[in-house]
Write a protein that holds these residues in place. Structure first.
Motif, PDB file in Angstrom:
ATOM      1  N   LEU A 248       0.784  -1.091  -0.068  1.00  0.00           N
ATOM      2  CA  LEU A 248       0.065  -0.006   0.117  1.00  0.00           C
ATOM      3  C   LEU A 248       0.943   1.311   0.036  1.00  0.00           C
ATOM      4  N   HIS A 249       1.748   1.248   0.954  1.00  0.00           N
ATOM      5  CA  HIS A 249       2.795   2.415   0.879  1.00  0.00           C
ATOM      6  C   HIS A 249       3.716   2.050   2.037  1.00  0.00           C
ATOM      7  N   PRO A 250       4.984   2.521   1.748  1.00  0.00           N
ATOM      8  CA  PRO A 250       6.106   2.390   2.629  1.00  0.00           C
ATOM      9  C   PRO A 250       5.780   3.053   4.323  1.00  0.00           C
ATOM     10  N   ARG A 251       5.149   4.072   4.287  1.00  0.00           N
ATOM     11  CA  ARG A 251       5.022   4.797   5.337  1.00  0.00           C
ATOM     12  C   ARG A 251       4.163   3.875   6.317  1.00  0.00           C
ATOM     13  N   ILE A 252       3.202   3.050   5.687  1.00  0.00           N
ATOM     14  CA  ILE A 252       2.107   2.585   6.439  1.00  0.00           C
ATOM     15  C   ILE A 252       2.992   1.221   6.894  1.00  0.00           C
ATOM     16  N   ALA A 253       3.841   0.598   5.901  1.00  0.00           N
ATOM     17  CA  ALA A 253       4.687  -0.556   6.451  1.00  0.00           C
ATOM     18  C   ALA A 253       5.376  -0.216   7.717  1.00  0.00           C
ATOM     19  N   ARG A 254       6.024   0.855   7.797  1.00  0.00           N
ATOM     20  CA  ARG A 254       6.986   1.363   8.980  1.00  0.00           C
ATOM     21  C   ARG A 254       6.049   1.332  10.097  1.00  0.00           C
ATOM     22  N   TRP A 255       4.934   2.105   9.948  1.00  0.00           N
ATOM     23  CA  TRP A 255       3.656   2.262  11.104  1.00  0.00           C
ATOM     24  C   TRP A 255       3.467   0.762  11.667  1.00  0.00           C
ATOM     25  N   VAL A 256       3.087  -0.160  10.767  1.00  0.00           N
ATOM     26  CA  VAL A 256       2.671  -1.499  10.965  1.00  0.00           C
ATOM     27  C   VAL A 256       3.928  -2.325  11.814  1.00  0.00           C
ATOM     28  N   ILE A 257       5.027  -2.227  11.502  1.00  0.00           N
ATOM     29  CA  ILE A 257       6.191  -2.601  12.061  1.00  0.00           C
ATOM     30  C   ILE A 257       6.312  -2.108  13.557  1.00  0.00           C
ATOM     31  N   ALA A 258       6.160  -0.793  13.645  1.00  0.00           N
ATOM     32  CA  ALA A 258       6.410  -0.413  15.074  1.00  0.00           C
ATOM     33  C   ALA A 258       5.409  -0.593  15.915  1.00  0.00           C
TER      34      ALA A 258
ATOM     35  N   GLU B 128       3.678  -3.527  15.669  1.00  0.00           N
ATOM     36  CA  GLU B 128       3.960  -5.031  15.947  1.00  0.00           C
ATOM     37  C   GLU B 128       5.065  -5.294  17.084  1.00  0.00           C
ATOM     38  N   ARG B 129       6.041  -4.315  16.968  1.00  0.00           N
ATOM     39  CA  ARG B 129       7.129  -4.403  17.823  1.00  0.00           C
ATOM     40  C   ARG B 129       6.530  -3.830  19.360  1.00  0.00           C
ATOM     41  N   ARG B 130       5.809  -2.872  19.402  1.00  0.00           N
ATOM     42  CA  ARG B 130       5.147  -2.281  20.622  1.00  0.00           C
ATOM     43  C   ARG B 130       4.321  -3.419  21.251  1.00  0.00           C
ATOM     44  N   TRP B 131       3.569  -4.021  20.524  1.00  0.00           N
ATOM     45  CA  TRP B 131       2.299  -4.921  21.210  1.00  0.00           C
ATOM     46  C   TRP B 131       3.012  -6.319  21.426  1.00  0.00           C
ATOM     47  N   GLY B 132       4.080  -6.614  20.922  1.00  0.00           N
ATOM     48  CA  GLY B 132       4.853  -7.703  21.056  1.00  0.00           C
ATOM     49  C   GLY B 132       4.270  -8.972  20.187  1.00  0.00           C
ATOM     50  N   ALA B 133       3.577  -8.625  19.164  1.00  0.00           N
ATOM     51  CA  ALA B 133       2.842  -9.767  18.541  1.00  0.00           C
ATOM     52  C   ALA B 133       3.901 -10.280  17.481  1.00  0.00           C
ATOM     53  N   LYS B 134       4.984  -9.945  17.042  1.00  0.00           N
ATOM     54  CA  LYS B 134       5.988 -10.315  16.149  1.00  0.00           C
ATOM     55  C   LYS B 134       7.084  -9.659  16.265  1.00  0.00           C
ATOM     56  N   ARG B 135       8.088  -9.827  15.559  1.00  0.00           N
ATOM     57  CA  ARG B 135       9.453  -9.289  15.167  1.00  0.00           C
ATOM     58  C   ARG B 135       9.306  -7.788  14.358  1.00  0.00           C
ATOM     59  N   GLY B 136       8.150  -7.880  13.885  1.00  0.00           N
ATOM     60  CA  GLY B 136       8.204  -6.583  12.865  1.00  0.00           C
ATOM     61  C   GLY B 136       8.588  -7.129  11.339  1.00  0.00           C
ATOM     62  N   GLU B 137       8.871  -8.545  11.187  1.00  0.00           N
ATOM     63  CA  GLU B 137       9.316  -8.912   9.949  1.00  0.00           C
ATOM     64  C   GLU B 137       8.085  -9.746   9.274  1.00  0.00           C
ATOM     65  N   SER B 138       8.295 -10.004   7.900  1.00  0.00           N
ATOM     66  CA  SER B 138       7.622 -10.710   7.380  1.00  0.00           C
ATOM     67  C   SER B 138       8.224 -12.164   7.164  1.00  0.00           C
ATOM     68  N   TYR B 139       7.600 -13.265   7.007  1.00  0.00           N
ATOM     69  CA  TYR B 139       8.158 -14.693   6.840  1.00  0.00           C
ATOM     70  C   TYR B 139       8.430 -14.895   5.283  1.00  0.00           C
ATOM     71  N   ARG B 140       9.659 -15.267   5.063  1.00  0.00           N
ATOM     72  CA  ARG B 140      10.044 -15.666   3.648  1.00  0.00           C
ATOM     73  C   ARG B 140       9.864 -17.254   3.586  1.00  0.00           C
ATOM     74  N   ILE B 141       9.141 -17.695   2.576  1.00  0.00           N
ATOM     75  CA  ILE B 141       9.101 -19.105   2.247  1.00  0.00           C
ATOM     76  C   ILE B 141      10.080 -19.206   0.991  1.00  0.00           C
ATOM     77  N   PRO B 142      11.072 -20.207   0.790  1.00  0.00           N
ATOM     78  CA  PRO B 142      11.763 -20.411  -0.334  1.00  0.00           C
ATOM     79  C   PRO B 142      10.920 -21.015  -1.389  1.00  0.00           C
ATOM     80  N   TRP B 143      11.087 -20.570  -2.624  1.00  0.00           N
ATOM     81  CA  TRP B 143      10.333 -21.069  -3.780  1.00  0.00           C
ATOM     82  C   TRP B 143      10.574 -22.354  -3.548  1.00  0.00           C
ATOM     83  N   SER B 144      11.718 -23.027  -3.490  1.00  0.00           N
ATOM     84  CA  SER B 144      11.903 -24.386  -3.384  1.00  0.00           C
ATOM     85  C   SER B 144      10.930 -25.170  -2.470  1.00  0.00           C
ATOM     86  N   LYS B 145      10.330 -24.578  -1.369  1.00  0.00           N
ATOM     87  CA  LYS B 145       9.491 -25.405  -0.709  1.00  0.00           C
ATOM     88  C   LYS B 145       7.966 -25.364  -0.970  1.00  0.00           C
ATOM     89  N   VAL B 146       7.513 -24.544  -2.136  1.00  0.00           N
ATOM     90  CA  VAL B 146       6.461 -24.672  -2.845  1.00  0.00           C
ATOM     91  C   VAL B 146       6.131 -25.994  -3.566  1.00  0.00           C
TER      92      VAL B 146
END
Length: 118
Positions: A52-62, A64-82
């Motif tokens: 949607l927008h890089p600024r929204i992403a920074r807001w979401v990451i902040a 997430e970190r504040r609430w402790g739900a996640k580390r503020g990172e997305s999870y990457r799945i190698p294409w070889s695992k598909v």
């Protein structure tokens, strides 16, 4: 295969048939002198927000970190695992062993702390 149509925003399903979110992003590796290579698919709110927008992403990451739900990172799945791409994107992973379900696990813990939440 049309990556945007066939992969992006489709349901991710682990090897046990458990839903583990949606494909929120596609990571392509560009190599000099060679054709692009599909490296990863990503799942996670920061990736979706970044679409949607890089600024929204920074807001979401902040948040997430504040609430402790996640580390503020997305999870990457190698294409070889598909394993298969159809209505769902089947991956050769166990959802419980990945951070893809971090929100669900965080929410379970939060509800358990509420009186009568068990």
């Amino acid at each position: 295969m049309d990556l945007i149509r066939d992969v992006l925003d489709n349901q991710l399903v682990d090897r046990n048939g458990r839903k583990m979110g949606k494909v929120d992003g596609i990571v392509v590796e560009l190599r000099e002198g060679e054709s692009p290579r599909l490296a990863y698919i990503e799942t996670g709110l920061p990736t979706l927000a970044r679409r949607l927008h890089p600024r929204i992403a920074r807001w979401v990451i902040a948040l997430e970190r504040r609430w402790g739900a996640k580390r503020g990172e997305s999870y990457r799945i190698p294409w070889s695992k598909v394993r298969d791409v159809g209505i769902d994107v089947d991956v050769d992973l166990d959802a419980e062993a990945t951070p893809a379900l971090a929100y669900e696990q965080w929410l379970r813990q939060a509800i358990a702390r509420i009186p009568g939440g068990r």
